[in-house]
Design a protein around this motif. Structure first.
Motif, PDB file in Angstrom:
ATOM      1  N   LEU A 107     -28.017  56.910  61.332  1.00 58.30           N
ATOM      2  CA  LEU A 107     -27.901  58.050  62.229  1.00 58.30           C
ATOM      3  C   LEU A 107     -29.236  58.749  62.437  1.00 58.30           C
ATOM      4  CD1 LEU A 107     -26.140  59.933  63.938  1.00 58.30           C
ATOM      5  CD2 LEU A 107     -25.628  61.225  61.847  1.00 58.30           C
ATOM      6  N   LEU A 111     -31.313  59.247  65.943  1.00 58.87           N
ATOM      7  CA  LEU A 111     -31.431  60.589  66.525  1.00 58.87           C
ATOM      8  C   LEU A 111     -32.867  61.013  66.804  1.00 58.87           C
ATOM      9  CD1 LEU A 111     -28.788  62.709  64.563  1.00 58.87           C
ATOM     10  CD2 LEU A 111     -28.769  62.143  66.998  1.00 58.87           C
ATOM     11  N   LEU A 287     -26.272  57.766  71.140  1.00 59.32           N
ATOM     12  CA  LEU A 287     -25.944  57.041  69.914  1.00 59.32           C
ATOM     13  C   LEU A 287     -25.208  55.737  70.225  1.00 59.32           C
ATOM     14  CD1 LEU A 287     -24.880  59.989  67.570  1.00 59.32           C
ATOM     15  CD2 LEU A 287     -27.010  58.670  67.505  1.00 59.32           C
TER      16      LEU A 287
END
Length: 318
Positions: A107, A111, A287
């Motif tokens: 993640l 990001l 994402l």
């Protein structure tokens, strides 16, 4: 008369725990922050903060006022962000919760480019394996691996997530490699306790098949789960995004018992009834693209299997 900038300043000071840190977050001088606080207290006729050279604490009046002031400050921030988004600029605060291991491995790296592209977004990312309550804990969204059972949440699928049944070469040499579900029942298991049950779940012709092994370790963190499997404590059912590299490197061995583990997904979920902001939607879209379909961590595993199948044939052609 109360001023909005004074309310926002007070909330920021309470959240930051100090005037200097609040000044840094607000991009103001410490003297301006102190002046706004003094004006707030004068307008309210109450002392909101106890100030010493070492500590800053809320008074009883300050704690009571903070509850509503926080909501007002959040509404103001969101209103300003909405106006900016209407002009095509993504800005303002976002608070997201996600599991520790997935956040660290996948993640966060996904990001960073998004945040660099939208520098006006103020993201707070809380990595925690506990099941947080997005609706009451103040999160704009949570990211979770597995089923979202809370009816108060609206879930968006970000990526598929295949799970691998694995153990270390050392464990399999000592205890044998299970070849069927009945074999698996005799093996020691390493289980993720946040699921609430110590079992392995597989897809069967007539639905889910649940196997309970002998508990070797229960833990609520994916990194420790992975490390315990490598250490040879037992068999674990791990997401490919955790176990894939260790399988490729030979530190873990994938076990085939004739049934596939139940498939899961990576979800982003936001509280029902709260209109998701443009920046949250943009983050979800980013994402999805960053992870891919199938996600990149599973494509790498698939490629390794293909190479293993083709390798003898390639040798013959040489």
């Amino acid at each position: 008369m109360l001023k909005i900038d004074g309310i926002v300043t007070f909330v920021t000071v309470a959240e930051a725990g100090s005037i200097s840190e609040a000044a840094r977050r607000l991009r103001l001088s410490k003297s301006v922050v102190s002046e706004r606080l003094s004006e707030m207290e004068k307008a309210l006729g109450a002392t909101l903060l106890h100030r010493t050279t070492r500590r800053l604490t809320l008074t009883e009046d300050g704690a009571a006022f903070l509850q509503r002031a926080t909501r007002i400050a959040q509404e103001v921030r969101e209103a300003a962000a909405d106006l900016a988004e209407r002009r095509g600029t993504l800005m303002g605060p976002l608070r997201i919760a996600a599991p520790v291991t997935f956040g660290r491995l996948h993640l966060g790296p996904a990001l960073y480019p998004f945040l660099a592209e939208h520098p006006e977004i103020e993201l707070t990312l809380d990595l925690d394996d506990r099941r947080v309550d997005a609706a009451s804990d103040g999160y704009d969204a949570i990211i979770r691996h597995g089923l979202i059972a809370d009816s108060r949440l609206v879930a968006w699928k970000l990526a598929r997530s295949r799970r691998l049944l694995v153990a270390s070469p050392d464990y399999l040499s000592r205890c044998g490699k299970p070849a069927s579900l009945s074999d698996l029942e005799d093996h020691r298991g390493i289980f993720y306790t946040n699921r609430g049950v110590a079992d392995w779940r597989f897809e069967g012709p007539e639905g889910a098949v649940v196997i309970r092994g002998k508990l070797a370790l229960g833990v609520n963190n994916g990194d420790v789960l992975h490390d315990a499997a490598i250490a040879g404590l037992g068999v674990a059912l791990l997401p490919a995004f955790i176990a894939g590299p260790s399988v490729r490197e030979g530190r873990l061995v994938e076990i085939d018992v004739g049934y596939r583990p139940e498939p899961e997904f990576i979800f982003m979920a936001h509280p029902e009834g709260r209109n998701p902001s443009a920046k949250l939607r943009a983050m979800a879209d980013h994402l999805k693209k960053a992870f891919g379909d199938p996600p990149y961590w599973e494509r790498e595993q698939f490629q390794q299997k293909c190479e293993a199948v083709l390798r003898p044939e390639l040798r013959e052609n040489k």
